[in-house]
Design an enzyme around this catalytic site. Sequence first.
Site, PDB file in Angstrom:
ATOM      1  N   GLU A  73    -103.778  41.231  13.930  1.00 25.22           N
ATOM      2  CA  GLU A  73    -104.012  41.594  12.531  1.00 25.22           C
ATOM      3  C   GLU A  73    -102.753  42.212  11.940  1.00 25.22           C
ATOM      4  O   GLU A  73    -101.807  42.519  12.682  1.00 25.22           O
ATOM      5  CB  GLU A  73    -105.183  42.583  12.449  1.00 25.22           C
ATOM      6  CG  GLU A  73    -106.495  42.001  12.935  1.00 25.22           C
ATOM      7  CD  GLU A  73    -107.678  42.938  12.770  1.00 25.22           C
ATOM      8  OE1 GLU A  73    -108.790  42.542  13.152  1.00 25.22           O
ATOM      9  OE2 GLU A  73    -107.486  44.063  12.250  1.00 25.22           O
ATOM     10  N   LEU A  76    -106.898  37.163  17.072  1.00 31.55           N
ATOM     11  CA  LEU A  76    -106.910  38.533  17.574  1.00 31.55           C
ATOM     12  C   LEU A  76    -105.976  39.428  16.758  1.00 31.55           C
ATOM     13  O   LEU A  76    -106.363  40.496  16.291  1.00 31.55           O
ATOM     14  CB  LEU A  76    -106.507  38.555  19.054  1.00 31.55           C
ATOM     15  CG  LEU A  76    -106.479  39.932  19.733  1.00 31.55           C
ATOM     16  CD1 LEU A  76    -107.867  40.568  19.727  1.00 31.55           C
ATOM     17  CD2 LEU A  76    -105.958  39.801  21.174  1.00 31.55           C
ATOM     18  N   ILE A  82     -71.817  28.793  24.628  1.00 33.35           N
ATOM     19  CA  ILE A  82     -71.084  27.690  25.240  1.00 33.35           C
ATOM     20  C   ILE A  82     -70.671  26.666  24.184  1.00 33.35           C
ATOM     21  O   ILE A  82     -69.569  26.107  24.242  1.00 33.35           O
ATOM     22  CB  ILE A  82     -71.943  27.026  26.340  1.00 33.35           C
ATOM     23  CG1 ILE A  82     -72.031  27.952  27.566  1.00 33.35           C
ATOM     24  CG2 ILE A  82     -71.367  25.662  26.746  1.00 33.35           C
ATOM     25  CD1 ILE A  82     -73.029  27.510  28.615  1.00 33.35           C
ATOM     26  N   HIS A  83     -71.520  26.458  23.212  1.00 32.23           N
ATOM     27  CA  HIS A  83     -71.209  25.496  22.147  1.00 32.23           C
ATOM     28  C   HIS A  83     -70.230  26.061  21.115  1.00 32.23           C
ATOM     29  O   HIS A  83     -69.760  25.323  20.232  1.00 32.23           O
ATOM     30  CB  HIS A  83     -72.487  25.058  21.435  1.00 32.23           C
ATOM     31  CG  HIS A  83     -73.292  24.049  22.192  1.00 32.23           C
ATOM     32  ND1 HIS A  83     -73.989  24.345  23.345  1.00 32.23           N
ATOM     33  CD2 HIS A  83     -73.519  22.729  21.946  1.00 32.23           C
ATOM     34  CE1 HIS A  83     -74.603  23.260  23.780  1.00 32.23           C
ATOM     35  NE2 HIS A  83     -74.345  22.257  22.951  1.00 32.23           N
ATOM     36  N   ARG A 124     -66.513  18.834  25.908  1.00 32.16           N
ATOM     37  CA  ARG A 124     -65.645  19.704  25.117  1.00 32.16           C
ATOM     38  C   ARG A 124     -64.460  20.190  25.951  1.00 32.16           C
ATOM     39  O   ARG A 124     -64.621  20.656  27.070  1.00 32.16           O
ATOM     40  CB  ARG A 124     -66.455  20.907  24.617  1.00 32.16           C
ATOM     41  CG  ARG A 124     -65.641  21.974  23.911  1.00 32.16           C
ATOM     42  CD  ARG A 124     -65.120  21.508  22.566  1.00 32.16           C
ATOM     43  NE  ARG A 124     -64.535  22.617  21.829  1.00 32.16           N
ATOM     44  CZ  ARG A 124     -63.890  22.475  20.679  1.00 32.16           C
ATOM     45  NH1 ARG A 124     -63.766  21.263  20.123  1.00 32.16           N
ATOM     46  NH2 ARG A 124     -63.392  23.522  20.058  1.00 32.16           N
ATOM     47  N   TRP A 178    -100.485  36.135  11.734  1.00 32.84           N
ATOM     48  CA  TRP A 178     -99.654  35.475  12.757  1.00 32.84           C
ATOM     49  C   TRP A 178    -100.510  34.585  13.652  1.00 32.84           C
ATOM     50  O   TRP A 178    -100.412  34.626  14.881  1.00 32.84           O
ATOM     51  CB  TRP A 178     -98.868  36.492  13.589  1.00 32.84           C
ATOM     52  CG  TRP A 178     -97.874  37.257  12.789  1.00 32.84           C
ATOM     53  CD1 TRP A 178     -97.939  38.571  12.430  1.00 32.84           C
ATOM     54  CD2 TRP A 178     -96.657  36.748  12.219  1.00 32.84           C
ATOM     55  NE1 TRP A 178     -96.843  38.914  11.671  1.00 32.84           N
ATOM     56  CE2 TRP A 178     -96.032  37.810  11.530  1.00 32.84           C
ATOM     57  CE3 TRP A 178     -96.031  35.489  12.216  1.00 32.84           C
ATOM     58  CZ2 TRP A 178     -94.828  37.666  10.851  1.00 32.84           C
ATOM     59  CZ3 TRP A 178     -94.826  35.334  11.546  1.00 32.84           C
ATOM     60  CH2 TRP A 178     -94.236  36.417  10.871  1.00 32.84           C
ATOM     61  N   GLU A 196     -98.448  37.295  22.771  1.00 29.64           N
ATOM     62  CA  GLU A 196     -99.227  37.299  24.021  1.00 29.64           C
ATOM     63  C   GLU A 196     -98.736  38.365  25.004  1.00 29.64           C
ATOM     64  O   GLU A 196     -98.639  38.143  26.202  1.00 29.64           O
ATOM     65  CB  GLU A 196     -99.241  35.915  24.651  1.00 29.64           C
ATOM     66  CG  GLU A 196     -99.904  34.882  23.747  1.00 29.64           C
ATOM     67  CD  GLU A 196    -100.419  33.671  24.460  1.00 29.64           C
ATOM     68  OE1 GLU A 196    -100.706  33.763  25.662  1.00 29.64           O
ATOM     69  OE2 GLU A 196    -100.530  32.627  23.794  1.00 29.64           O
TER      70      GLU A 196
END
Length: 413
Positions: A139, A137, A353-354, A284, A168, A379
């Site tokens: 383009e 669909l 967080i990391h 951690r 895509w 979509e």
Amino acid sequence: MLLITSRDKRTVMNLDLNEEQLLLEKSVREWAAREIAPRIRELDRTHQFDPNILVQMAELGLLGICVPTQYGGSGMDYLSFGLACEEAEYVDTSLRVILSVHVGLNCLSLLTWGTEQQKQRYLIPQSQGKKIASYGLTEPGAGSDVRGIQTIAIKEGDNFLLSGEKMWISLGDVADHFLVFAYSDLEKKKKRDVSGISAFIVERDFDGFSSGTLTEKWGILAGNTGYFKMDEVKVPSCNLLGQEGEGFKIAMSALDQGRLSVAAGATGLIRACRDASTSYAKERKTFGAAIGQHQLVKEMIAQMESDYQASRLLWQRSAWLKNIGRRNTRETGLAKWFSTVASERAAADSVQIHGANGYSDEYPVGRFYRNCKGAVIYEGTREIHKLMQADYALGYRVDKPTRCELPAYREGV
């Protein structure tokens, strides 16, 4: 058991998973963890699409999961389809994209709109995984603005000559069959009238068809995303899906299916972010304590948990509506919008967080962050879905209170 009475008081929604669904969920989870998770980082790093994944998904029955057995599918319901998508994207978005495009956008469109001849020729081998299918669909100059597509289909005897370019396209350089949308009425094209758009089944082997892979994207790197061009591709009239001028309606019904899979997949990504974050937060330590003890880290994890639970309920309600053959454009659009935006938030917070490690490829959260963005765009963009939901709330947009064209899962429902 969660029971919600539907608007007409005749049916109730039960979201308890049955034995078949639990087995499916377990099977997909174990397969993805065993076969894909150990090597997904390398596939992502090298931008490598592994076609053997398609073979494995076919063996699991996933490539025709909710297609009736008479057409080569597994005969499962739409809730099962969503469960498979959630478990697939828990490991990597590229796995879920295969299900979204091959099953949601293409196979289910053929099931809904195809002639018996088309189902025999195309749907059966696709559901069995012998042929791979895609959807054309978008383009270079037309995405959300479907009216702006430039692909044309000129009637010539018993054929249509298709010319144009699609961009895509997931599985665009891999698929065997394509559902392609083009203006078959050039006068209506001048007026941007969508009633001039028709849908066609196009085979890769048709003369004048060529494709390529897009290599500059920065997310979903283990999946194939491409483009294809058509130069007067001769498509027999028997490959017209539906009637002339029904292409826009077919495209929108396909998106109702695809959006369910995207919503369920984004829910899996939220869960993956939550699990990675909770594991890291317990290990951690900073300032003498595990970072999971810090309030602001807890806040981010709590948001992931609430977003996961809400997203799961939204997509499961959409699946239930599909199971009983009820129109679900509003509900599926809301599920897609909410869950994809929530997954973007979860991925950003999981990187946060990391800390510095989140910026490293040694941890999966950076990949989650790159992968999540696509679903907020394709979509139906975040903005398009916002407008849709506002129009529903304001009463500017009202779906007909009739059963949609989609076949109910259970005969006689």
